[in-house]
Design a protein around this motif. Structure first.
Motif, mmCIF file in Angstrom:
data_model
loop_
_atom_site.group_PDB
_atom_site.id
_atom_site.type_symbol
_atom_site.label_atom_id
_atom_site.label_comp_id
_atom_site.label_asym_id
_atom_site.label_seq_id
_atom_site.Cartn_x
_atom_site.Cartn_y
_atom_site.Cartn_z
ATOM 1 N N VAL A 114 0.878 -1.166 0.000
ATOM 2 C CA VAL A 114 0.000 0.000 0.000
ATOM 3 C C VAL A 114 0.915 1.216 0.000
ATOM 4 C CG1 VAL A 114 -1.625 1.340 1.391
ATOM 5 C CG2 VAL A 114 -1.941 -1.110 1.154
ATOM 6 N N GLU A 115 0.665 2.129 -0.908
ATOM 7 C CA GLU A 115 1.478 3.330 -1.030
ATOM 8 C C GLU A 115 0.602 4.548 -0.765
ATOM 9 O OE1 GLU A 115 4.779 3.761 -4.068
ATOM 10 O OE2 GLU A 115 3.233 5.084 -4.876
ATOM 11 N N ILE A 116 1.025 5.387 0.179
ATOM 12 C CA ILE A 116 0.245 6.549 0.585
ATOM 13 C C ILE A 116 1.013 7.814 0.256
ATOM 14 C CG2 ILE A 116 -0.864 7.732 2.513
ATOM 15 C CD1 ILE A 116 -0.783 4.974 3.966
ATOM 16 N N LYS A 117 0.345 8.733 -0.412
ATOM 17 C CA LYS A 117 0.917 10.058 -0.680
ATOM 18 C C LYS A 117 0.312 10.995 0.352
ATOM 19 C CE LYS A 117 2.700 13.216 -3.648
ATOM 20 N NZ LYS A 117 3.588 14.059 -3.001
ATOM 21 N N PHE A 118 1.178 11.524 1.224
ATOM 22 C CA PHE A 118 0.731 12.425 2.270
ATOM 23 C C PHE A 118 0.729 13.865 1.778
ATOM 24 C CE2 PHE A 118 2.248 8.785 4.736
ATOM 25 C CZ PHE A 118 1.144 8.584 5.546
ATOM 26 N N TYR B 179 -0.536 -5.957 2.465
ATOM 27 C CA TYR B 179 -1.202 -4.857 3.145
ATOM 28 C C TYR B 179 -2.436 -4.454 2.358
ATOM 29 C CZ TYR B 179 2.923 -4.896 5.932
ATOM 30 O OH TYR B 179 3.919 -5.312 6.777
ATOM 31 N N ARG B 180 -3.466 -4.097 3.086
ATOM 32 C CA ARG B 180 -4.723 -3.662 2.498
ATOM 33 C C ARG B 180 -5.109 -2.340 3.140
ATOM 34 N NH1 ARG B 180 -3.450 -7.414 -0.341
ATOM 35 N NH2 ARG B 180 -4.692 -9.234 -0.823
ATOM 36 N N ALA C 94 -10.989 8.945 7.006
ATOM 37 C CA ALA C 94 -9.754 8.399 7.582
ATOM 38 C C ALA C 94 -9.315 7.191 6.754
ATOM 39 C CB ALA C 94 -9.972 7.994 9.031
ATOM 40 N N LEU C 95 -8.023 6.981 6.703
ATOM 41 C CA LEU C 95 -7.441 5.868 5.956
ATOM 42 C C LEU C 95 -6.870 4.866 6.952
ATOM 43 C CD1 LEU C 95 -6.429 4.652 3.239
ATOM 44 C CD2 LEU C 95 -4.350 5.997 3.575
ATOM 45 N N ALA C 96 -7.345 3.621 6.896
ATOM 46 C CA ALA C 96 -6.868 2.561 7.787
ATOM 47 C C ALA C 96 -6.069 1.555 6.969
ATOM 48 C CB ALA C 96 -8.044 1.864 8.463
ATOM 49 N N VAL C 97 -4.939 1.092 7.530
ATOM 50 C CA VAL C 97 -4.078 0.122 6.867
ATOM 51 C C VAL C 97 -4.061 -1.156 7.699
ATOM 52 C CG1 VAL C 97 -1.744 -0.367 6.030
ATOM 53 C CG2 VAL C 97 -2.639 1.962 5.914
ATOM 54 N N VAL D 144 -3.731 4.328 11.228
ATOM 55 C CA VAL D 144 -4.902 5.112 10.811
ATOM 56 C C VAL D 144 -4.434 6.546 10.601
ATOM 57 C CG1 VAL D 144 -7.200 5.954 11.429
ATOM 58 C CG2 VAL D 144 -6.495 3.655 12.111
ATOM 59 N N TYR D 145 -4.812 7.117 9.459
ATOM 60 C CA TYR D 145 -4.452 8.490 9.135
ATOM 61 C C TYR D 145 -5.729 9.294 8.931
ATOM 62 C CZ TYR D 145 -0.005 6.254 8.296
ATOM 63 O OH TYR D 145 1.147 5.518 8.446
ATOM 64 N N GLY D 146 -5.784 10.461 9.550
ATOM 65 C CA GLY D 146 -6.951 11.330 9.412
ATOM 66 C C GLY D 146 -7.098 11.846 7.998
ATOM 67 N N PRO D 147 -8.286 12.328 7.642
ATOM 68 C CA PRO D 147 -8.534 12.776 6.267
ATOM 69 C C PRO D 147 -7.678 13.966 5.841
ATOM 70 C CG PRO D 147 -10.399 13.290 7.687
ATOM 71 C CD PRO D 147 -9.472 12.451 8.484
#
Length: 81
Positions: free
Chosen positions: A3-7, A24-25, A33-36, A54-57
């Motif tokens: 899973v690749e996240i661009k912050f 990872y999903r 919010a984004l949960a991994v 978990v990352y907030g929106p």
């Protein structure tokens, strides 16, 4: 699968992956919010599993990889058994 996240405000994306073959999903919650979640090789993600992150929106801009799906969760429990 990773899973690749661009912050927001970051040039380079952050990637969840390991050398042990775990997958990872991700799941985008109704709040944004984004949960991994981590999926062990050959197993499913338990229905009561907590996310590893978990990352907030307001923290993330985009995500790529495989979304958490029904097949990742495995069969549900039958009542009475």
């Amino acid at each position: 699968m990773s899973v690749e996240i661009k912050f927001i405000g970051q040039e380079e994306p952050f990637t969840y992956e390991d050398g042990e073959g775990n997958e990872y999903r991700y799941q985008v919650e109704g709040s944004g919010a984004l949960a991994v979640f981590e999926k062990t090789v050959g197993k499913t993600v338990p229905r009561d599993a907590l996310p590893i992150a978990v990352y907030g929106p307001a923290a993330w801009f985009s995500v790529t990889g495989t979304a958490l799906g029904a097949s990742d969760r495995g069969p549900g429990r039958l009542a009475g058994f």
